[in-house]
Design an enzyme around this catalytic site. Sequence first.
Site, short mmCIF file in Angstrom:
data_model
loop_
_atom_site.label_atom_id
_atom_site.label_comp_id
_atom_site.label_asym_id
_atom_site.label_seq_id
_atom_site.Cartn_x
_atom_site.Cartn_y
_atom_site.Cartn_z
CG HIS A 189 -2.19 -0.91 0.63
ND1 HIS A 189 -2.19 -2.26 0.85
CD2 HIS A 189 -3.25 -0.64 -0.14
CE1 HIS A 189 -3.25 -2.78 0.24
NE2 HIS A 189 -3.91 -1.82 -0.35
CD GLU A 431 -9.52 -8.74 -3.88
OE1 GLU A 431 -8.43 -8.17 -4.00
OE2 GLU A 431 -10.46 -8.25 -3.25
CG ASP A 455 -5.17 -9.29 -2.45
OD1 ASP A 455 -4.16 -9.50 -1.76
OD2 ASP A 455 -5.98 -8.39 -2.20
CB CYS A 502 -9.07 -2.27 -9.98
SG CYS A 502 -9.63 -3.55 -8.86
C1 PEP Z 1 -5.97 -6.15 -5.73
O1 PEP Z 1 -5.89 -7.03 -4.88
O2 PEP Z 1 -5.56 -6.27 -6.90
C2 PEP Z 1 -6.56 -4.84 -5.39
C3 PEP Z 1 -6.78 -3.94 -6.32
O3 PEP Z 1 -6.84 -4.61 -4.09
P1 PEP Z 1 -5.78 -4.18 -2.98
O4 PEP Z 1 -4.50 -3.88 -3.69
O5 PEP Z 1 -6.37 -2.99 -2.31
O6 PEP Z 1 -5.74 -5.39 -2.12
MG MG Z 2 -7.01 -6.87 -3.05
#
Ligand code: PEP
Ligand code: MG
Length: 570
Positions: A189, A431, A455, A502
Amino acid sequence: MINKQGIAASSGIAIAKAYHLAVPDLSFEKKKIDNPNTEIERLNKALEISKQELEKIRTHTKNELGDEHAEIFSAHLLVLSDPELINPITDKIKSDNVMAEAALEEIANMFIDMFKNMDNEYMRERAADIQDVTKRVMAHLLGVSFPDPALIDEEVIVIANDLTPSDTAQLNRQFVKGFATDIGGRTSHSAIMARSLEIPAVVGTKNITEEVSQHDMIIVDGLEGIVLINPSEDELANYREKQAAYAEQKEVWAQLKDEPTFTKDGEQVELAGNIGTPEDVTGVLNNGGEAVGLYRTEFLYMGKNALPTEEEQYEAYKSVLEQMDGKPVVVRTLDIGGDKELDYLDLPKEMNPFLGFRAIRFCLENEAVFRPQLRALLRASAHGNLKIMFPMVATLEEFRQAKAILLDEKEALKKDGFKISDDIEVGIMVEIPSTAVIAKQFAKEVDFFSIGTNDLIQYTMAADRMNERVSYLYQPYHPAILNLLNNVIEAAHSEGKWVGMCGEMAGDSIAIPILLGLGLDEFSMSATSILPARTQLRDLSKGKLASYKDKLLSMGTAEEVVAFIKEKTE
Ligand code: PEP
Ligand code: MG
């Protein structure tokens, strides 16, 4: 001069002095004291400086992030003025003839242990407050400096072991020019936040915090994933040129800002941006985003000491929808857990947080948290083109249950006279491999899919996305991943549904031709990747790439995939 190789997490070049964010070593050696009054004076002085700092941080946070976020510092100030905490410390110095450090540590720990084990959430929060403020007072007693990212007032490069989402929320965007961390990967993150703040970052350097001293000169090369510590004059000049060339390149990309996204053979796809806060919408629009493909709502819940209210959430969602002015906005419901913790919920620590009680699992068991978010979203739907998606869905039952709660709240709000849009699409993030494998069954019930490859890759390859020791296994182009993606895209299309992505893979220049060939409809990425992606897509032929699909899906290794796609797209 030292060069450190890490992972390029956010593009661009930054040059500035280092700001070390590590919490200093607060251990001390117990010594006999001569005069308790001197110790009490030292304590009072440390308390006074800490109060002045907290006052400044509170004002800064209030101005930058609002009252809600500043509240935590008011609580900290109260702790420092509380005679029930301070008197026992001074009593202890006098009665036991001990150093101020020792008395502070003992009394603070006593209160922390007592409050931590109470049934009452308010008291548990006090334990966290005492823990936080005593670290600051201890640092002043020991004469070591305590990092305060909110108080940075000159251009710096932040150096840290890792940046938690709440650290990042406190950073002063005006002065933080870049950052470099010991741990993390492209999808941690801290990296995602750096991209949404549009500041260059290198993560996963392993030990940059050990190599850098406060105020060293630093170059962060977020294009190559290199950090230079105390560079030579030649290198500085070299990098200033590189910085200027990158700025020029950005101007060329910017010419496509208001253009739709068409491939060479005339196929249209949608390029969307990922956001964490309503303020990030500006970045998406300035970079030519046609939609918000992922709004990570958990940032509304972080960096504060209580859950956001329904009203507060409504305002945030409404603001995003209004700024996007009718363009699609996909909002993801709360995805807490994994590397995103909420201290005030006091959830037990888990052995495998990424495989644990997170996201939709948490929400379905905590309807008192989930329902206000859904109500806020439904109410906001009257202000734009809202789509809602649930994260970390592993089973059809979870989706059905979440949707039923959503519909229940919709009915209740309508009865109460609220205006709610009747066209809200409800989808899921794909995911978890179980969901990708039975995408066909899901496609009959959801309105859309958005593939969360960050994920999905870690679960498919069993390689923690935060752990650089196994980062060699984190392979977006692995044929196993491509086969799952193909399965999801085919399943969606066979039911007439759209499918987006995403995860970070959507903005990756090697992945883009593969995803286009597989038939992905929407690509959602960090704002700064949108224009390079549009530029790239204009040179790609979807039809030609689709003809390589069977060959790619039958390959054995990621290396073969990359070599093949590079050869075909050069
Ligand atoms: C993902 O897992 O690709 C996603 C977009 O969610 P995050 O990165 O917030 O886990
Ligand atoms: Mg995710």
